[in-house]
Design a protein around this motif. Structure first.
Motif, PDB file in Angstrom:
ATOM      1  N   LYS A 154      60.917 -24.612  80.083  1.00  0.00           N
ATOM      2  CA  LYS A 154      61.885 -23.675  80.655  1.00  0.00           C
ATOM      3  C   LYS A 154      61.243 -22.396  81.191  1.00  0.00           C
ATOM      4  O   LYS A 154      61.915 -21.583  81.824  1.00  0.00           O
ATOM      5  N   ALA A 155      59.972 -22.212  80.949  1.00  0.00           N
ATOM      6  CA  ALA A 155      59.267 -21.056  81.521  1.00  0.00           C
ATOM      7  C   ALA A 155      58.954 -21.336  82.993  1.00  0.00           C
ATOM      8  O   ALA A 155      58.698 -22.480  83.380  1.00  0.00           O
ATOM      9  N   ILE A 156      58.976 -20.294  83.803  1.00  0.00           N
ATOM     10  CA  ILE A 156      58.676 -20.496  85.221  1.00  0.00           C
ATOM     11  C   ILE A 156      57.185 -20.778  85.415  1.00  0.00           C
ATOM     12  O   ILE A 156      56.348 -20.428  84.571  1.00  0.00           O
ATOM     13  N   ALA A 157      56.854 -21.408  86.528  1.00  0.00           N
ATOM     14  CA  ALA A 157      55.467 -21.827  86.783  1.00  0.00           C
ATOM     15  C   ALA A 157      54.511 -20.644  86.792  1.00  0.00           C
ATOM     16  O   ALA A 157      53.384 -20.748  86.299  1.00  0.00           O
ATOM     17  N   ALA A 158      54.933 -19.516  87.354  1.00  0.00           N
ATOM     18  CA  ALA A 158      54.056 -18.347  87.410  1.00  0.00           C
ATOM     19  C   ALA A 158      53.648 -17.906  86.017  1.00  0.00           C
ATOM     20  O   ALA A 158      52.548 -17.371  85.826  1.00  0.00           O
ATOM     21  N   TRP A 159      54.519 -18.120  85.038  1.00  0.00           N
ATOM     22  CA  TRP A 159      54.205 -17.755  83.658  1.00  0.00           C
ATOM     23  C   TRP A 159      53.377 -18.844  82.990  1.00  0.00           C
ATOM     24  O   TRP A 159      52.362 -18.560  82.352  1.00  0.00           O
ATOM     25  N   ARG A 160      53.785 -20.083  83.144  1.00  0.00           N
ATOM     26  CA  ARG A 160      53.064 -21.190  82.502  1.00  0.00           C
ATOM     27  C   ARG A 160      51.607 -21.236  82.944  1.00  0.00           C
ATOM     28  O   ARG A 160      50.714 -21.494  82.141  1.00  0.00           O
ATOM     29  N   ASP A 161      51.383 -21.000  84.217  1.00  0.00           N
ATOM     30  CA  ASP A 161      50.047 -21.173  84.785  1.00  0.00           C
ATOM     31  C   ASP A 161      49.150 -19.960  84.584  1.00  0.00           C
ATOM     32  O   ASP A 161      47.954 -20.024  84.879  1.00  0.00           O
ATOM     33  N   GLY A 162      49.703 -18.862  84.100  1.00  0.00           N
ATOM     34  CA  GLY A 162      48.923 -17.636  83.985  1.00  0.00           C
ATOM     35  C   GLY A 162      48.241 -17.478  82.643  1.00  0.00           C
ATOM     36  O   GLY A 162      48.654 -18.069  81.640  1.00  0.00           O
ATOM     37  N   THR A 163      47.196 -16.680  82.608  1.00  0.00           N
ATOM     38  CA  THR A 163      46.590 -16.253  81.350  1.00  0.00           C
ATOM     39  C   THR A 163      47.469 -15.168  80.745  1.00  0.00           C
ATOM     40  O   THR A 163      48.397 -14.659  81.388  1.00  0.00           O
ATOM     41  N   GLU A 164      47.172 -14.776  79.518  1.00  0.00           N
ATOM     42  CA  GLU A 164      47.952 -13.707  78.900  1.00  0.00           C
ATOM     43  C   GLU A 164      47.812 -12.404  79.691  1.00  0.00           C
ATOM     44  O   GLU A 164      48.791 -11.676  79.881  1.00  0.00           O
ATOM     45  N   ALA A 165      46.609 -12.121  80.155  1.00  0.00           N
ATOM     46  CA  ALA A 165      46.406 -10.913  80.958  1.00  0.00           C
ATOM     47  C   ALA A 165      47.190 -10.977  82.265  1.00  0.00           C
ATOM     48  O   ALA A 165      47.752  -9.972  82.725  1.00  0.00           O
TER      49      ALA A 165
END
Length: 227
Positions: A154-165
């Motif tokens: 349910k998380a958007i791709a921009a969030w899933r694909d990103g590092t924590e930073a």
């Protein structure tokens, strides 16, 4: 308001309505006790007694300090049963922000807007952050907190694909996309445990991130006429 994300970055692995996903209540906390304590301590430092609080994307707990008494706490979420169990809410409403991002709240009616471990699910964050700005009083504060946990589908791709930073930077950009927010402040307590072990729930505490921004006071116009 400036668009930050491409359409593919807003996509979810599970494209069905979030309303269906959250139809059944989940009376659990989605972060560990250390994260919750850090968040409550942050609220104690940044919030004041007598404030009007909007707890966006909330549930059956709000993590507000017991020793602060607020004028009003308005809750919002996707599951009415969870919200009804939250003892800190004076009132609440259910609304899917990915289908309707217009909040049924008056302009400049809150001193603080809180969003806890839910920002990763917003598909149109630019619009929602604009609404956060609209309902904040001048000088009001917005606190967006998150860790590395999520409902992955349910998380958007921009969030899933990103590092924590990169996720921290993304939330900063959400604030920066709305004219009238001040420079975002970041509080970060990262984890030293390898990511794979974190995902398995082994060792260490959940990383803690908060991005904070204030609604700027309006500029005072000089009404004096030149001689």
């Amino acid at each position: 308001m400036k668009a930050l994300l491409e359409s593919h970055q807003r996509a979810k692995l599970d494209p069905s309505s979030d309303t269906l996903f959250y139809d059944a209540p989940r009376f659990v906390t989605h972060v560990d006790d250390d994260f919750i304590q850090q968040l409550t301590d942050l609220y104690r430092k940044r919030l004041q007694p007598g404030m009007r609080i909007f707890d966006m994307m909330s549930s059956w707990v709000s993590h507000l300090p017991d020793d602060l008494e607020f004028e009003w706490v308005e809750g919002h979420g996707l599951n009415g049963e969870e919200l009804a169990k939250n003892p800190l809410l004076n009132h609440y409403f259910v609304q899917n922000l990915n289908e309707n991002d217009q909040l049924p709240l008056a302009d400049q009616s809150f001193d603080a807007v809180l969003n806890t471990v839910s920002v990763q699910y917003l598909q149109y964050p630019e619009a929602v952050f604009a609404e956060m700005h609209r309902i904040l009083k001048p000088g009001g504060i917005a606190i967006v907190s998150f860790s590395n946990r999520m409902f992955y589908q349910k998380a958007i791709a921009a969030w899933r694909d990103g590092t924590e930073a990169q996720r921290v930077h993304l939330v900063k950009q959400y604030f920066q996309s709305v004219p009238g927010f001040g420079t975002p402040e970041v509080i970060a307590q990262t984890s030293t445990v390898p990511m794979m072990l974190q995902m398995l729930g082994m060792g260490g505490s959940d990383p803690f991130y908060a991005v904070i921004a204030e609604r700027l006071e309006p500029l005072v116009q000089d009404s004096a006429k030149s001689p």
